[in-house]
Design a protein around this motif. Sequence first.
Motif, PDB file in Angstrom:
ATOM      1  N   ASP A  11      24.584  33.457  34.179  1.00  0.00           N
ATOM      2  CA  ASP A  11      25.506  34.587  34.036  1.00  0.00           C
ATOM      3  C   ASP A  11      24.728  35.835  33.612  1.00  0.00           C
ATOM      4  OD1 ASP A  11      27.602  32.997  34.724  1.00  0.00           O
ATOM      5  OD2 ASP A  11      28.534  32.940  32.730  1.00  0.00           O
ATOM      6  N   LEU A  12      24.754  36.853  34.442  1.00  0.00           N
ATOM      7  CA  LEU A  12      24.118  38.133  34.115  1.00  0.00           C
ATOM      8  C   LEU A  12      25.227  39.068  33.635  1.00  0.00           C
ATOM      9  CD1 LEU A  12      21.880  38.364  37.307  1.00  0.00           C
ATOM     10  CD2 LEU A  12      21.294  37.406  35.078  1.00  0.00           C
ATOM     11  N   ILE A  13      25.179  39.439  32.344  1.00  0.00           N
ATOM     12  CA  ILE A  13      26.300  40.166  31.733  1.00  0.00           C
ATOM     13  C   ILE A  13      25.808  41.533  31.257  1.00  0.00           C
ATOM     14  CG2 ILE A  13      28.041  40.112  29.925  1.00  0.00           C
ATOM     15  CD1 ILE A  13      27.660  36.963  30.119  1.00  0.00           C
ATOM     16  N   GLN A  14      26.237  42.560  31.970  1.00  0.00           N
ATOM     17  CA  GLN A  14      25.826  43.923  31.638  1.00  0.00           C
ATOM     18  C   GLN A  14      26.859  44.556  30.705  1.00  0.00           C
ATOM     19  OE1 GLN A  14      24.066  45.945  35.272  1.00  0.00           O
ATOM     20  NE2 GLN A  14      25.171  44.298  36.294  1.00  0.00           N
ATOM     21  N   GLY A  15      26.478  45.660  30.073  1.00  0.00           N
ATOM     22  CA  GLY A  15      27.397  46.338  29.158  1.00  0.00           C
ATOM     23  C   GLY A  15      27.782  45.456  27.982  1.00  0.00           C
ATOM     24  N   CYS A  16      26.849  44.662  27.504  1.00  0.00           N
ATOM     25  CA  CYS A  16      27.130  43.693  26.429  1.00  0.00           C
ATOM     26  C   CYS A  16      26.012  43.803  25.399  1.00  0.00           C
ATOM     27  CB  CYS A  16      27.211  42.281  27.016  1.00  0.00           C
ATOM     28  SG  CYS A  16      27.609  41.013  25.812  1.00  0.00           S
ATOM     29  N   GLY A  57      22.796  47.898  28.414  1.00  0.00           N
ATOM     30  CA  GLY A  57      23.068  48.921  29.421  1.00  0.00           C
ATOM     31  C   GLY A  57      23.366  48.278  30.764  1.00  0.00           C
ATOM     32  N   TRP A  58      22.536  48.606  31.739  1.00  0.00           N
ATOM     33  CA  TRP A  58      22.696  47.969  33.034  1.00  0.00           C
ATOM     34  C   TRP A  58      21.420  47.236  33.393  1.00  0.00           C
ATOM     35  CZ3 TRP A  58      22.435  53.186  32.170  1.00  0.00           C
ATOM     36  CH2 TRP A  58      21.364  53.875  32.715  1.00  0.00           C
ATOM     37  N   LEU A  59      21.558  46.284  34.294  1.00  0.00           N
ATOM     38  CA  LEU A  59      20.477  45.365  34.637  1.00  0.00           C
ATOM     39  C   LEU A  59      19.222  46.129  35.081  1.00  0.00           C
ATOM     40  CD1 LEU A  59      20.986  42.022  36.300  1.00  0.00           C
ATOM     41  CD2 LEU A  59      19.366  43.527  37.397  1.00  0.00           C
ATOM     42  N   ALA A  60      18.103  45.798  34.438  1.00  0.00           N
ATOM     43  CA  ALA A  60      16.804  46.401  34.767  1.00  0.00           C
ATOM     44  C   ALA A  60      16.817  47.920  34.644  1.00  0.00           C
ATOM     45  CB  ALA A  60      16.342  45.973  36.146  1.00  0.00           C
TER      46      ALA A  60
END
Lengths: 97, 405
Positions: free
Chosen positions: B190-195, B55-58
């Motif tokens: 690398d912080l990868i959201q939606g993955c 989803g999204w971070l935190a």
Amino acid sequence: MLLIACPWCGERDELEFHYGGQAHVAYPADPEGLSDGEWGEYLFVRDNTKGPFAERWSHAAGCRRWFNVVRHTVTHEILAVQSNRPVAAGQPKPVIA
Amino acid sequence: MSHQLPEHPDWLWRTPDPKRSYDVVIVGAGGHGLATAYYLARNHGITNVAVLERGWLAGGNMARNTTIIRSNYLCEESAALYEHALKLWEVLPQELEYDFLFSQRGVLNLAHTLQDVREGTRRVNANRLGGVDAEWLDTDQVREFCPIVNTSPDVRYPVLGATLQPRAGIAKHDHVAWALARKADEYGVDLIQGCEVTGFLRDGDRVVGVRTSRGPISAGRVALAAAGHSSVLADLAGLRLPVQSHPLQALVSELLEPVHPTVVMSNHVHVYVSQAHKGELVMGAGVDSYNGYGQRGSFHQIEHQMAAALELFPIFARAHVLRTWGGIVDVTPDASPIIGPTPIENLYLNCGWGTGGFKATPSSGWVYAHTIATGEPHPLNAPFALERFTTGALIDEHGAAAVAH
């Protein structure tokens, strides 16, 4: 709040029931033959299904009888209610649609 | 409580596309995943790291918890782990250069029965022996420390005393995540959201990467930090976990002027309450008894915790509920987390925090990073290995977990 249809008493509020976890977990057929790992598995590991899940409920504040429910663990929709017929070890588990 | 909230900077981290390969891939960009990435870089110099988030971070449990931080656990293994976290909380705002409003306002765990008094005094003694600050307060001292608690003897469950941990408190959970994310990003993580992770790449018995909704990513090591969904992920690797996922919900009131000077928890009437910096009363109670992934809880739990809150705090009688929400917590048979290697080579596990993961965020990241970097558990997480469900060396922490599971 779940509305659960007790097979003997009909639809009742969730508050009248006690949850019993996964259904159809058979006691080991040969307890003395189990390894430590197999005992640990029997004692502590249960399915944690995301989707239709067969589980046990007791109508604790009603007829006090146990029965099985198939509930979707995301939508909480109750898909089936079955009276409690434990499955013997080695027998196939009921199919969850 | 006079603090203003910190400004929200425009850009705290990059949003890179995933590379084809990393030294470490962490699955789950919640507090624990972000803290793990931060300490992998800071403590071990490992910066070729991706944190993958469906989803999204935190946005999972990190966004849904009641922000309480304490280390007054009973078993020495747990007290050591949570106390390590508390010591890290005390230095992190400065280290991360971000004021996430860590407020050491103390926590009271109320006693309402003779058994509660015995358990509480025993835990105070255990905490002191373990180097954790703890005091026993009698009823008058409870009233003095938190004047809005109803200490009348004429209620169903009178307050007979309380444990007090003065160094406990609360922090702004979202800001904690953003602070960790910003620093991890600065180190090159690398912080990868939606993955979304949809499977694992295997080479025989070893995990060599993950399949994701954005293509395969190879990895030297894969570290799960997915909280309520850990067993769903582990299933993809053919690993069954001693974990059950349950909904846990919380609620906040409308904004009130500062009235509530500390955190109050009661296992017996079963509610826990603190006041956020903005002024909401933040309340929680137990998990729903049944398994679930629906991120919502039952209404009767809310009724139950409101009744308990009103018994303890008659002053709240006219406060309105502003909103309620639910998260999915992963509960183990002994109410203690699982942190360590798995039977599958290069696959690491951090899960089972149940209802109490937020307070452990820094120490969870610290020991998990150590485990991933060295392949061996840190002394603090060695007792929390998956093997304890085979050996029987459980860390039975149900009482001090403070929430009924």
